[in-house]
Design a protein around this motif. Structure first.
Motif, PDB file in Angstrom:
ATOM      1  N   SER A  55      11.151   5.382   5.108  1.00  0.00           N
ATOM      2  CA  SER A  55      10.040   5.207   4.145  1.00  0.00           C
ATOM      3  C   SER A  55       8.878   6.134   4.450  1.00  0.00           C
ATOM      4  CB  SER A  55       9.439   3.763   4.059  1.00  0.00           C
ATOM      5  OG  SER A  55       8.941   3.519   5.529  1.00  0.00           O
ATOM      6  N   GLN A  59       7.568   9.056   2.000  1.00  0.00           N
ATOM      7  CA  GLN A  59       6.339   9.353   1.618  1.00  0.00           C
ATOM      8  C   GLN A  59       5.963  10.853   2.061  1.00  0.00           C
ATOM      9  OE1 GLN A  59       3.727   6.436   3.298  1.00  0.00           O
ATOM     10  NE2 GLN A  59       1.866   7.219   2.156  1.00  0.00           N
ATOM     11  N   LEU A  88       2.981  -0.293   0.585  1.00  0.00           N
ATOM     12  CA  LEU A  88       4.150  -0.203   1.557  1.00  0.00           C
ATOM     13  C   LEU A  88       3.217  -0.072   2.895  1.00  0.00           C
ATOM     14  CD1 LEU A  88       7.045  -0.051   1.914  1.00  0.00           C
ATOM     15  CD2 LEU A  88       6.872   2.278   1.970  1.00  0.00           C
ATOM     16  N   CYS A  91       1.921  -3.706   3.656  1.00  0.00           N
ATOM     17  CA  CYS A  91       3.196  -4.495   4.106  1.00  0.00           C
ATOM     18  C   CYS A  91       3.380  -4.227   5.626  1.00  0.00           C
ATOM     19  CB  CYS A  91       4.364  -4.218   3.309  1.00  0.00           C
ATOM     20  SG  CYS A  91       4.146  -4.947   1.618  1.00  0.00           S
ATOM     21  N   LYS A  92       3.286  -2.831   6.109  1.00  0.00           N
ATOM     22  CA  LYS A  92       3.760  -2.333   7.703  1.00  0.00           C
ATOM     23  C   LYS A  92       2.677  -2.886   8.275  1.00  0.00           C
ATOM     24  CE  LYS A  92       4.485   1.596  10.368  1.00  0.00           C
ATOM     25  NZ  LYS A  92       4.322   3.169  10.543  1.00  0.00           N
ATOM     26  N   TYR A 100       8.082  -5.626   2.045  1.00  0.00           N
ATOM     27  CA  TYR A 100       8.586  -4.265   2.501  1.00  0.00           C
ATOM     28  C   TYR A 100       9.626  -3.958   1.665  1.00  0.00           C
ATOM     29  CZ  TYR A 100       8.530  -0.262   5.515  1.00  0.00           C
ATOM     30  OH  TYR A 100       8.444   0.962   5.880  1.00  0.00           O
ATOM     31  N   VAL A 103       8.843  -3.611  -1.991  1.00  0.00           N
ATOM     32  CA  VAL A 103       8.201  -2.555  -2.587  1.00  0.00           C
ATOM     33  C   VAL A 103       9.067  -1.305  -2.337  1.00  0.00           C
ATOM     34  CG1 VAL A 103       6.153  -1.021  -1.566  1.00  0.00           C
ATOM     35  CG2 VAL A 103       6.044  -3.608  -1.758  1.00  0.00           C
ATOM     36  N   CYS A 104       9.692  -1.057  -1.306  1.00  0.00           N
ATOM     37  CA  CYS A 104      10.780   0.021  -1.288  1.00  0.00           C
ATOM     38  C   CYS A 104      11.660   0.102  -2.443  1.00  0.00           C
ATOM     39  CB  CYS A 104      11.506   0.070   0.057  1.00  0.00           C
ATOM     40  SG  CYS A 104      10.774   0.477   1.697  1.00  0.00           S
TER      41      CYS A 104
END
Length: 126
Positions: A55, A59, A88, A91-92, A100, A103-104
């Motif tokens: 991720s 990004q 994201l 969430c992390k 997570y 969202v991914c």
């Protein structure tokens, strides 16, 4: 007559640039969609290090091509993707592992839709 051929050559050059741009952005967003899909799959399998690495790579790719994409694409899906990238990170930070992967996956679908909007077709070339 010379002006006519210069105009025709210029139009062909612009058409070639437009086709090249569409093919490039379609390829970039297809790769981005695949990376985010892999991150969602890794998160579902609770492989958090891999999901986080993928991720973050997605990004950084998104940020690298954001300005080019914004020049040619509709802004609504781009803004939605920006919001999901921020979600994201949230969430992390809050360790919301269940969200997570969702969202991914949502980001992957948006990037796939953006890639499809750049696919070379007769209505996009016109």
């Amino acid at each position: 007559m010379k002006r006519l051929w210069l105009g025709v050559a210029f139009l062909i050059l612009l058409l070639a640039f437009g086709i090249w741009q569409m093919a490039g952005l379609s390829h970039i967003h297809s790769r981005l969609s695949q990376t985010l899909s892999d991150a969602a799959l890794a998160a579902q399998q609770e492989n958090w290090n891999t999901a986080d690495t993928l991720s973050q790579n997605a990004q950084s790719q998104w940020e690298q091509y954001r300005h080019i994409t914004a020049s040619f694409a509709d802004h609504e899906p781009l803004e939605e993707a920006e919001q999901l990238f921020a979600e994201l990170q949230l969430c992390k930070a809050l360790s919301l592992e269940e969200n997570y992967a969702v969202v991914c996956s949502n980001l992957s679908h948006i990037c796939k839709a953006i890639a499809e909007s750049f696919q070379i077709s007769w209505w996009n070339v016109l």
